[in-house]
Design an enzyme around this catalytic site. Structure first.
Site, PDB file in Angstrom:
ATOM      1  N   GLU A 224       0.877  -1.172   0.000  1.00  0.00           N
ATOM      2  CA  GLU A 224       0.000   0.000   0.000  1.00  0.00           C
ATOM      3  C   GLU A 224       0.911   1.218   0.000  1.00  0.00           C
ATOM      4  OE1 GLU A 224      -2.990  -0.235  -0.583  1.00  0.00           O
ATOM      5  OE2 GLU A 224      -3.417  -2.334  -0.131  1.00  0.00           O
ATOM      6  N   CYS A 258      -2.182   9.193   2.569  1.00  0.00           N
ATOM      7  CA  CYS A 258      -1.730   8.661   1.285  1.00  0.00           C
ATOM      8  C   CYS A 258      -2.737   8.890   0.167  1.00  0.00           C
ATOM      9  CB  CYS A 258      -1.397   7.173   1.411  1.00  0.00           C
ATOM     10  SG  CYS A 258      -2.750   6.166   2.028  1.00  0.00           S
TER      11      CYS A 258
END
Length: 522
Positions: A224, A258
């Site tokens: 990720e 993010c």
């Protein structure tokens, strides 16, 4: 997402301790202890109880590490983990149930099915920006799948890491769940062991290191990562709504998210007005001086403060704080909103760009630009007229800076996005159905949001993951259970009648006739 360092050695004592931890987890998993549904549910219940009984402790730890407001920690970390654990707990029976599969006619009578089984001993390497959420949410998914788990919190959030190391052994099975604290040396020592899955959240640079280390053991990985998540806005959008939502998505956790909007692509008729309205939204959220706001966080460390300072225009990045109250009065907000509306009207009628961007490639500072190194403070900053070649456009910003670029139309925006690495998320503010459909069909990203940033991050029912440079694999809910499971195929055929005798060698005329019939019927 930006990384911590992944260099440095480790002494033999720590290496031996990590080896002993891995052996303990492997022994526990091999004993079958983690497989029963009752054990999995008990662990998820205990995880939720830990969060409930230590909410204040977690909020204080995250505040110490990141300056994050308590309410923000509750909403974006603790509550999401608790919801994930509850969602998975209630569905373990459904997700582990046999899934029947119809077998080919040539094999009849026969049956087939698939069944999800745990992968084994898995490693979760967590980042610092959401130190509770991004540690415990993948842990919850791994436990739901029946694995033994080693968790490595980020050393850049030391208070939260220490709290997790203290509480997890008290609430979860200490023989099946371990916490290893430390930095790059400990991470490297962990990756030297043959885990059955490695789940890493962080930046692309360290993601490559993790993947390379995992390849030595043929260990599957979930990465990720991050990237520059774009936002497109055109003249059909409600600018006031778009500005508030973009500001919320960008400046939550001081931009250290993010999937936060990384830059805005706006059409010429709305670009500058949108930048000004985002500035208005920032004042609504955090006051005239966000440094004084209890609702605005801090940058994780001085190194990242200096990195962000280097992305600002040369004339900005001062350490002087603007004077003014912590929050504007409601009348000031109304005046700013009215001014923004009038500016919109004037620009639309006159076709003016308001003087255009400054010569600096980073663009003109619409608001913010203030940096206080000692306080780890970077003001929420909006830049207008940023060049595509500016330093701020060459890397994931991962901080409270939002460039606004002008593009001709949606087609130009799509070409701009597609010319760069595929992002973890993309967002579109447009009421035009053709524009939305074009972004859905012609761009690739981990997720796509129309009128809503961060939304997919908040749902256990939606897979969360990247594509290309922004990552591989997904989790949340069923996707997380699948990530930490191996789907095994099972087939069974009774011994009698032994219908396979019809296709055994030698392949005489009768056998060839049977094969021909089966081929026509299949």
């Amino acid at each position: 997402m930006t990384d911590g360092a992944m260099t440095g050695g480790i002494d033999d004592g720590i290496g031996d301790a990590i080896a002993a931890t891995f052996t303990r987890l492997r022994t526990t998993y091999d004993s079958g202890r983690t497989r029963p549904h009752a054990w999995r549910r008990a662990q998820l219940d205990a995880l939720r109880r830990m969060l409930r009984e230590h909410r204040d402790d977690f909020a204080e730890a995250v505040h110490a590490d990141l300056g994050k407001p308590v309410a923000e920690t509750m909403l974006t970390e603790l509550d999401l983990v608790a919801a994930e654990a509850r969602f998975a707990r209630d569905r373990i029976g459904l997700w582990t149930r046999r899934k029947p599969v119809v077998m080919p006619l040539a094999l009849q009578p026969a049956a087939g099915w698939t069944v999800a089984e745990p992968k084994g001993v898995v490693l979760v390497i967590a980042p610092w920006n959401y130190p509770v959420l991004l540690t415990l949410e993948p842990l919850a998914d791994a436990l739901a799948a029946g694995n033994a788990v080693c968790v490595k919190p980020s050393e850049l959030a030391p208070r939260t890491s220490a709290l997790l190391a203290r509480l997890i052994p008290r609430y979860l099975d200490p023989d099946a769940v371990a916490v290893v604290e430390g930095g790059a040396g400990e991470t490297g020592a962990l990756l030297a062991h043959p885990f059955d899955h490695v789940f890493y959240t962080g930046g692309e640079r360290v993601g490559r290191i993790v993947m390379k280390a995992a390849a030595e053991h043929l260990t599957p990985v979930t990465l990720e990562l991050g990237g520059k998540s774009p936002v497109f806005v055109d003249g059909t959008a409600d600018l006031a709504v778009a500005a508030r939502r973009i500001a919320w998505g960008r400046f939550t956790n001081a931009g250290q998210t993010c999937v936060a909007p990384d830059y805005v692509l706006a059409t010429p008729d709305v670009a500058e007005a949108l930048a000004e309205r985002i500035a208005v939204a920032i004042r609504e959220f955090y006051g005239d001086d966000p440094r004084c706001s209890p609702d605005y966080g801090r940058i994780v460390n001085v190194r990242h403060v200096e990195r962000l300072r280097g992305l600002l225009p040369a004339a900005a990045a001062s350490t002087a704080a603007p004077a003014g109250p912590a929050r504007p009065t409601s009348s000031l907000i109304r005046v700013a909103s009215v001014f923004g509306a009038v500016s919109d009207m004037v620009r639309r009628r006159l076709g003016s760009s308001g003087g255009g961007p400054a010569p600096d490639a980073a663009g003109r500072v619409v608001c913010g630009g203030v940096v206080d190194r000692a306080a780890r403070y970077v003001a929420p900053t909006v830049l207008f007229g940023t060049s595509p070649d500016a330093p701020v456009m060459r890397e994931e910003i991962f901080g409270p800076i939002l460039p606004v670029l002008v593009v001709r139309d949606a087609d130009a925006a799509i070409r701009f996005v597609n010319a760069r690495p595929r992002p973890l998320a993309a967002y579109v503010f447009s009421r035009d159905r053709a524009t939305r459909l074009a972004f859905e069909r012609r761009t690739s990203s981990g997720a796509l949001g129309f009128g809503l940033p961060l939304g997919h991050l908040l749902s256990a029912r939606l897979p969360f993951g990247g594509v290309g440079a922004s990552g591989m694999g997904a989790y949340h809910g069923k996707a997380g259970f699948d990530t930490f499971s191996h789907v095994k195929t099972v087939t069974v055929k009774p011994e009698r009648p032994d219908t396979l005798r019809l296709v055994y060698p030698p392949f005489d005329a009768m056998t060839r006739g049977v094969v021909d019939v089966l081929r026509r019927l299949s």
